[in-house]
Design a protein around this motif. Structure first.
Motif, PDB file in Angstrom:
ATOM      1  N   ALA A  13     -42.548 -62.024  23.525  1.00  0.00           N
ATOM      2  CA  ALA A  13     -41.647 -62.215  24.669  1.00  0.00           C
ATOM      3  C   ALA A  13     -42.188 -63.292  25.604  1.00  0.00           C
ATOM      4  N   VAL A  14     -43.505 -63.338  25.795  1.00  0.00           N
ATOM      5  CA  VAL A  14     -44.110 -64.383  26.637  1.00  0.00           C
ATOM      6  C   VAL A  14     -43.891 -65.741  26.004  1.00  0.00           C
ATOM      7  N   ASP A  15     -44.125 -65.804  24.722  1.00  0.00           N
ATOM      8  CA  ASP A  15     -43.943 -67.091  24.031  1.00  0.00           C
ATOM      9  C   ASP A  15     -42.487 -67.544  24.108  1.00  0.00           C
ATOM     10  N   GLU A  16     -41.600 -66.594  23.924  1.00  0.00           N
ATOM     11  CA  GLU A  16     -40.180 -66.931  23.983  1.00  0.00           C
ATOM     12  C   GLU A  16     -39.811 -67.408  25.380  1.00  0.00           C
ATOM     13  N   ALA A  17     -40.341 -66.732  26.400  1.00  0.00           N
ATOM     14  CA  ALA A  17     -40.050 -67.140  27.781  1.00  0.00           C
ATOM     15  C   ALA A  17     -40.644 -68.530  28.074  1.00  0.00           C
ATOM     16  N   GLN A  18     -41.839 -68.793  27.557  1.00  0.00           N
ATOM     17  CA  GLN A  18     -42.454 -70.121  27.757  1.00  0.00           C
ATOM     18  C   GLN A  18     -41.629 -71.199  27.069  1.00  0.00           C
ATOM     19  N   THR A  19     -41.137 -70.898  25.895  1.00  0.00           N
ATOM     20  CA  THR A  19     -40.273 -71.850  25.171  1.00  0.00           C
ATOM     21  C   THR A  19     -39.016 -72.134  25.978  1.00  0.00           C
ATOM     22  N   VAL A  26     -38.725 -71.975  29.209  1.00  0.00           N
ATOM     23  CA  VAL A  26     -39.108 -72.800  30.363  1.00  0.00           C
ATOM     24  C   VAL A  26     -39.274 -74.260  29.937  1.00  0.00           C
ATOM     25  N   ASP A  27     -39.976 -74.419  28.823  1.00  0.00           N
ATOM     26  CA  ASP A  27     -40.185 -75.772  28.324  1.00  0.00           C
ATOM     27  C   ASP A  27     -38.866 -76.460  27.977  1.00  0.00           C
ATOM     28  N   LYS A  28     -37.912 -75.675  27.529  1.00  0.00           N
ATOM     29  CA  LYS A  28     -36.616 -76.220  27.160  1.00  0.00           C
ATOM     30  C   LYS A  28     -35.796 -76.597  28.385  1.00  0.00           C
ATOM     31  N   VAL A  29     -35.907 -75.873  29.461  1.00  0.00           N
ATOM     32  CA  VAL A  29     -35.088 -76.105  30.654  1.00  0.00           C
ATOM     33  C   VAL A  29     -35.711 -77.181  31.555  1.00  0.00           C
ATOM     34  N   GLN A  30     -37.030 -77.340  31.520  1.00  0.00           N
ATOM     35  CA  GLN A  30     -37.729 -78.245  32.454  1.00  0.00           C
ATOM     36  C   GLN A  30     -37.240 -79.696  32.339  1.00  0.00           C
ATOM     37  N   PRO A  31     -37.079 -80.285  31.137  1.00  0.00           N
ATOM     38  CA  PRO A  31     -36.580 -81.673  31.045  1.00  0.00           C
ATOM     39  C   PRO A  31     -35.210 -81.824  31.693  1.00  0.00           C
ATOM     40  N   ASN A  32     -34.352 -80.888  31.505  1.00  0.00           N
ATOM     41  CA  ASN A  32     -33.022 -80.961  32.116  1.00  0.00           C
ATOM     42  C   ASN A  32     -33.130 -80.966  33.641  1.00  0.00           C
ATOM     43  N   VAL A  33     -34.064 -80.181  34.147  1.00  0.00           N
ATOM     44  CA  VAL A  33     -34.255 -80.140  35.592  1.00  0.00           C
ATOM     45  C   VAL A  33     -34.758 -81.495  36.106  1.00  0.00           C
ATOM     46  N   ASP A  34     -35.718 -82.084  35.380  1.00  0.00           N
ATOM     47  CA  ASP A  34     -36.247 -83.378  35.786  1.00  0.00           C
ATOM     48  C   ASP A  34     -35.158 -84.448  35.749  1.00  0.00           C
ATOM     49  N   LYS A  35     -34.356 -84.449  34.723  1.00  0.00           N
ATOM     50  CA  LYS A  35     -33.266 -85.413  34.580  1.00  0.00           C
ATOM     51  C   LYS A  35     -32.251 -85.238  35.696  1.00  0.00           C
ATOM     52  N   ALA A  36     -31.919 -84.001  35.976  1.00  0.00           N
ATOM     53  CA  ALA A  36     -30.947 -83.729  37.047  1.00  0.00           C
ATOM     54  C   ALA A  36     -31.511 -84.168  38.392  1.00  0.00           C
ATOM     55  N   ASN A  37     -32.783 -83.966  38.617  1.00  0.00           N
ATOM     56  CA  ASN A  37     -33.403 -84.392  39.883  1.00  0.00           C
ATOM     57  C   ASN A  37     -33.344 -85.932  40.036  1.00  0.00           C
ATOM     58  N   LEU A  63     -34.227 -72.813  35.261  1.00  0.00           N
ATOM     59  CA  LEU A  63     -35.667 -72.931  35.233  1.00  0.00           C
ATOM     60  C   LEU A  63     -36.317 -71.779  35.988  1.00  0.00           C
ATOM     61  N   ASP A  64     -35.722 -71.434  37.151  1.00  0.00           N
ATOM     62  CA  ASP A  64     -36.278 -70.312  37.905  1.00  0.00           C
ATOM     63  C   ASP A  64     -36.181 -69.015  37.109  1.00  0.00           C
ATOM     64  N   SER A  65     -35.048 -68.829  36.466  1.00  0.00           N
ATOM     65  CA  SER A  65     -34.867 -67.619  35.658  1.00  0.00           C
ATOM     66  C   SER A  65     -35.859 -67.599  34.514  1.00  0.00           C
ATOM     67  N   ALA A  66     -36.006 -68.736  33.871  1.00  0.00           N
ATOM     68  CA  ALA A  66     -36.945 -68.808  32.752  1.00  0.00           C
ATOM     69  C   ALA A  66     -38.367 -68.564  33.244  1.00  0.00           C
ATOM     70  N   ASN A 118     -42.426 -62.247  34.161  1.00  0.00           N
ATOM     71  CA  ASN A 118     -42.255 -60.834  33.782  1.00  0.00           C
ATOM     72  C   ASN A 118     -42.867 -60.559  32.416  1.00  0.00           C
ATOM     73  N   ALA A 119     -42.624 -61.467  31.485  1.00  0.00           N
ATOM     74  CA  ALA A 119     -43.168 -61.273  30.138  1.00  0.00           C
ATOM     75  C   ALA A 119     -44.690 -61.260  30.184  1.00  0.00           C
ATOM     76  N   LYS A 120     -45.261 -62.173  31.020  1.00  0.00           N
ATOM     77  CA  LYS A 120     -46.718 -62.187  31.140  1.00  0.00           C
ATOM     78  C   LYS A 120     -47.214 -60.886  31.774  1.00  0.00           C
ATOM     79  N   ASN A 121     -46.487 -60.434  32.807  1.00  0.00           N
ATOM     80  CA  ASN A 121     -46.876 -59.158  33.428  1.00  0.00           C
ATOM     81  C   ASN A 121     -46.757 -58.002  32.442  1.00  0.00           C
ATOM     82  N   THR A 122     -45.627 -58.026  31.691  1.00  0.00           N
ATOM     83  CA  THR A 122     -45.438 -56.979  30.680  1.00  0.00           C
ATOM     84  C   THR A 122     -46.535 -57.039  29.640  1.00  0.00           C
ATOM     85  N   LEU A 123     -46.891 -58.247  29.247  1.00  0.00           N
ATOM     86  CA  LEU A 123     -47.958 -58.409  28.258  1.00  0.00           C
ATOM     87  C   LEU A 123     -49.262 -57.846  28.807  1.00  0.00           C
TER      88      LEU A 123
END
Length: 940
Positions: free
Chosen positions: A493-499, A501-512, A611-614, A620-625
């Protein structure tokens, strides 16, 4: 009276009494009255012998109530009148005498009433005295009984005193025992408290060890649940394989069964065909058998007919032979008689010869008849022969037909046998096919059952897996455990959440970047708008100035100047429009760029939210882990911490032992408490027994004192009893005197009643002097009695005497003509004569108009004209049939004229009258004795 020291008399008085009853002896007064009365009337005959001649003639007749007897007693009224006058008796003198007699009667009646009251008063006094005596006797008996009871009461008080001392000792002992039990209870309570402290300390140790032990136990249970899941999965895998195998087996078995069903169908069809063929063969055989039977029946019938026809033929032949024999006999006899005629032609008489001829002629006639019979017999033989031939032919044909039918039957039987063989073979094949089919079905059902069982087991194992998984999850959830799979899942779940985040971050940078760029564009557009707005404002201001100058200088400026102003205003107006257009275009551009900026900002916000949700999911996944890893470590530590379980179990065992010790201590306390309670109860019971003994002692002592006081009153009660006895004797003597006086007054009243009755009779005789002939007195329609008492149609007259149970007699006379009136005496239960009325039993002998009340009495006859006839009619009895016995006493008295009153006294009557009076008085005396006799209680 007797002295108080007369112990014997006191004992007799206080002894138990047996009541006896008897008649009181007649007192002197009653005996003297009865004796004097009897002697007076018994001696009447001797006293009047020198002055009265008595001749008595009496008749007794029974008259039914209401009966009007045709025979009337007649009295010679003329003789009565003559005799009354000769005696000097007149109506006035008789009336005066009657008044005197009634006055005497009233006086006697008043004296009787007074005497009766005296008797009642004396009876009341006597009863009160008896009650007083009984009360005194009761008190005396109680005193004597108390004197007897004093020794026993004294002994009882002594026993109560000893019992009281014993009860006091029992109380002391019980108090000592209670104190011992209290000390034992205190000791047991101390031991219980010590045991309770040990239990509490050990319980704290157990409670401290319990969390770790529970954690270790939960870990073991969780591990076991995981093992159960693995086992369930293995069982499901095996069940799945078994299900697949059995499904193949069932499929093959179903195929086999289908083949066997087809084989069985064919065998059944073959058997059905064989059965049908056998049925047809049997039907053919049955038809052939029926044909044979019919043919046999026909042959039998033909044979029977042939035998019958043969018998008829033989009979016909016998008849023919008999007829021929008859013809031959007649021929022989005719030849013999002809020979006789020839032989005796010369020797016999003509008459004999004629007789021979006649006989020969007759025999010839008989011969002709016999010959006709032979011909008829021959015809019958021929006919019978033809019939027999036909029957024989039919018999032969039937035999041939039977032979053919037997042959056909044999063929049919052979066909039936062949069909039976085929049917048996087909049935066997069908049975074998059915057996194989049943075996195949059984195998199929077995396989299906096995498959169903495996499927049920698979379903059960799946359900068990679900339950075990739920149990495993519940255990992990309840105990905050996590296994390696949970850690791996959390890491995934942590890995999936990190993926993400990594997937959403470029879109955020482009939008900014796009937003920043568009913001610059918007800023430039805003500057263009500001510039256009400033230009427009400047042109508008200048235009306004020129317009104002035109207005201001309209009258002062030159036209050229005014035209230039107008041209300038026009140019400014054009420039103002252009500026306005430029401003509008700049504003539109600014709006477009701002819209683009808004879109870019929306995309930026969306991407940022993603990005915030991710990031949040990653956090949360890290805390759960981390939490899962901690739970995993706890689970492994708890699973490895088996010592905690051992320590907890050892502490629990120790606690159980301490609890047993505590239970024993509590049981000891309970026993000690029970012993103390029992001792306390015994102490209370001893105290209660002491109080009871004390109360009994005081009660019995008081009773003894009461008995002594009651016994001390013995002399007083003796005196009271003697006084009460004296008063009772005095009251009884007064009552006896009053009863004697009453008897005397009753006797005087009886004499007065007799005298009144006598004068009433004389007055009635004087008042009824009839002017009739010597033939007697005639009665009219209203009725006249033999004493001159007249009755009308509504009532009767009569004189009667009644006697009640007390022996007191009363007489009543009825003399009016409209009803009944009378004077008489009636006695009540005390022997008192009261009242003036007749008894209810003295009913008139008739109550119908026109009927008299006289009996069938004939008048007394005498030759002496100087004697008066007085008829005294009395009713002496009434039968159940309402019959009245009337006794008429005809009394003739020759009274001297110088002493007429003496001749009319009742004791101067005739002998028969005296005898009746004596009998009546005797009965009255006996009844009086019984009435005055009372039951007396005697002491035995």
């Amino acid at each position: 009276m007797f002295s108080k020291n007369n112990k014997k008399m006191i004992a007799e008085r206080s002894a138990e009494r047996t009541l006896k009853y008897g008649l009181v002896k007649l007192n002197v007064g009653l005996a003297s009255v009865l004796l004097a009365t009897g002697l007076t009337f018994a001696g009447g005959q001797a006293a009047s012998a020198d002055t009265v001649t008595t001749s008595t003639e009496a008749q007794t007749t029974e008259v039914a109530p209401g009966q009007n007897d045709a025979t009337t007693e007649t009295t010679n009224k003329a003789d009565a009148t003559t005799q009354t006058e000769n005696q000097g008796l007149t109506k006035e003198s008789a009336t005066e005498s009657l008044k005197d007699a009634k006055a005497t009667q009233d006086k006697a009646q008043g004296e009787v009433t007074e005497a009766t009251k005296n008797v009642e008063d004396a009876t009341t006094v006597r009863n009160d005295a008896k009650d007083v005596e009984a009360s005194a006797q009761k008190d005396l008996d109680a005193s004597l009984q108390a004197k007897k009871d004093i020794p026993a009461a004294t002994d009882k008080v002594k026993e109560d005193s000893a019992a009281l001392d014993n009860a006091r000792d029992d109380v002391d002992k019980a108090q000592d025992n209670t104190e011992v039990a209290r000390e034992a209870e205190n000791t047991a309570v101390v031991n219980e408290n010590a045991a309770q402290e040990k239990v509490n300390a050990q319980q704290k140790t157990v409670d401290d060890l319990k969390p770790a032990a529970d954690q270790a136990t939960a870990a073991q249970n969780t591990a076991k649940a995981a093992d159960d899941i693995v086992s369930d999965q293995a069982a499901i895998q095996k069940d799945t394989e078994d299900e697949a195998n059995l499904q193949q087996v069932v499929k093959e078995a179903q195929t086999t069964v289908n083949n066997l069903i087809e084989t069985a169908r064919q065998a059944a069809e073959t058997e059905t065909q064989a059965v049908d063929a056998l049925k047809k063969a049997k039907e053919a055989e049955a038809s052939a058998q029926a044909n044979v039977d019919a043919t046999r029946t026909a042959l039998k019938d033909a044979t029977a007919q042939a035998d019958k026809d043969k018998a008829a033929l033989e009979e016909a032949q016998k008849a023919g032979d008999a007829a021929r024999a008859t013809v031959k006999g007649w021929e022989d006899k005719i030849a013999q008689w002809q020979q006789f005629l020839v032989d005796e032609k010369d020797t016999s008489s003509s008459e004999h010869l004629n007789n021979l001829k006649k006989g020969i002629a007759a025999m010839k006639v008989r011969l002709g008849q016999a010959q006709d019979a032979v011909a008829e017999a021959q015809k019958a033989i021929d006919s019978a022969l033809d019939v027999y031939g036909a029957s024989r032919a039919k018999q032969t044909k039937a035999e041939e037909t039977l032979t053919k039918a037997n042959a056909a039957l044999a063929v049919a039987k052979m066909s039936t046998a062949a069909a039976q063989t085929k049917e048996k073979a087909a049935a066997k094949s069908n049975a074998e096919a059915q057996a194989a089919l049943e075996a195949g079905k059984a195998a199929l059902e077995k396989s299906q059952a096995e498959l169903a069982n495996v499927q049920d087991k698979l379903a059960a194992d799946k359900d068990k897996l679900v339950a075990d998984q739920a149990k495993y999850n519940d255990l992990k959830s309840q105990n905050n455990f996590a296994d390696d799979e949970d850690v791996a899942a959390a890491q995934a779940a942590v890995d999936e959440a990190q993926t993400a985040v990594d997937k959403v971050q470029p879109n955020v940078d482009k939008a900014n970047h796009a937003v920043h760029a568009q913001e610059k564009v918007v800023k430039a557009a805003q500057a263009a708008v500001d510039e256009a707005q400033a230009n427009l404002d400047a042109v508008s201001e200048k235009l306004a100035q020129w317009k104002q100058a035109l207005v201001d200088e309209k009258d002062t400026a030159t036209s050229y100047h005014l035209d230039n102003l107008k041209k300038g205003i026009k140019a400014l107006t054009i420039r103002q429009g252009q500026a306005q257009d430029a401003l509008k275009a700049a504003q539109e551009n600014l709006a477009n760029e701002q819209a683009k900026l808004a879109k870019f900002q929306a995309v930026q916000a969306k991407n940022q939210a993603a990005l915030d949700s991710a990031n949040e999911a990653l956090t949360n996944a890290k805390n759960t882990l981390a939490d899962t890893e901690k739970k995993n470590v706890d689970f492994k530590d708890a699973l490895a911490n088996t010592q905690a379980i051992k320590d907890y179990e050892a502490a629990s065992t120790t606690l159980a032992e301490y609890q047993k010790e505590l239970a024993s201590a509590q049981e000891a306390v309970a026993k000690a408490e029970a012993a103390f309670n029992e001792a306390q109860q015994k102490e209370d019971a001893a105290k209660a027994a002491y109080e009871t003994a004390k109360e009994t002692y005081l009660t019995d002592k008081a009773k003894l004192q009461d008995l002594e006081a009651l016994a001390a009153k013995e002399d007083e009660y003796v005196v009271a009893f003697e006084q009460a006895s004296d008063k009772l004797n005095e009251a009884q003597a007064a009552l006896d005197e009053a009863q004697k006086a009453l008897q005397d007054k009753n006797a005087s009243l009886s004499v007065a009643n007799g005298e009144v009755k006598y004068w009433e009779g004389v007055l009635a005789a004087l008042e009824s002097k009839p002017a009739t002939s010597d033939e007697g007195t005639q009665t009219d329609g209203t009725g006249t009695s033999d004493e001159g008492t007249q009755t009308d149609g509504t009532g009767t007259s009569g004189e009667g005497t009644q006697t009640d149970g007390t022996g007191t007699s009363g007489e009543s006379t009825q003399t009016d003509g409209t009803g009944t009136s009378g004077e008489g005496t009636q006695t009540d239960g005390t022997g008192t004569s009261t009242g003036e009325d007749v008894d209810n039993n003295e009913k008139p002998s008739t109550n119908e108009p026109g009927k008299d009340a006289k009996g069938n009495e004939e008048p007394s006859k005498t030759a002496d004209e100087d004697k008066v006839v007085v008829n005294d009619v009395k009713k002496v009895a009434t039968t159940p049939e309402k019959k009245v016995e009337v006794k008429a006493i005809a009394k003739k008295a020759e009274a001297p004229k110088a002493d007429a009153k003496a001749a009319t006294l009742p004791q101067m009557g005739e002998k028969d009258n005296n005898e009746a009076a004596v009998v009546g008085l005797g009965l009255a005396g006996v009844a009086g004795a019984l009435g005055l006799g009372v039951l007396n209680k005697k002491r035995s």
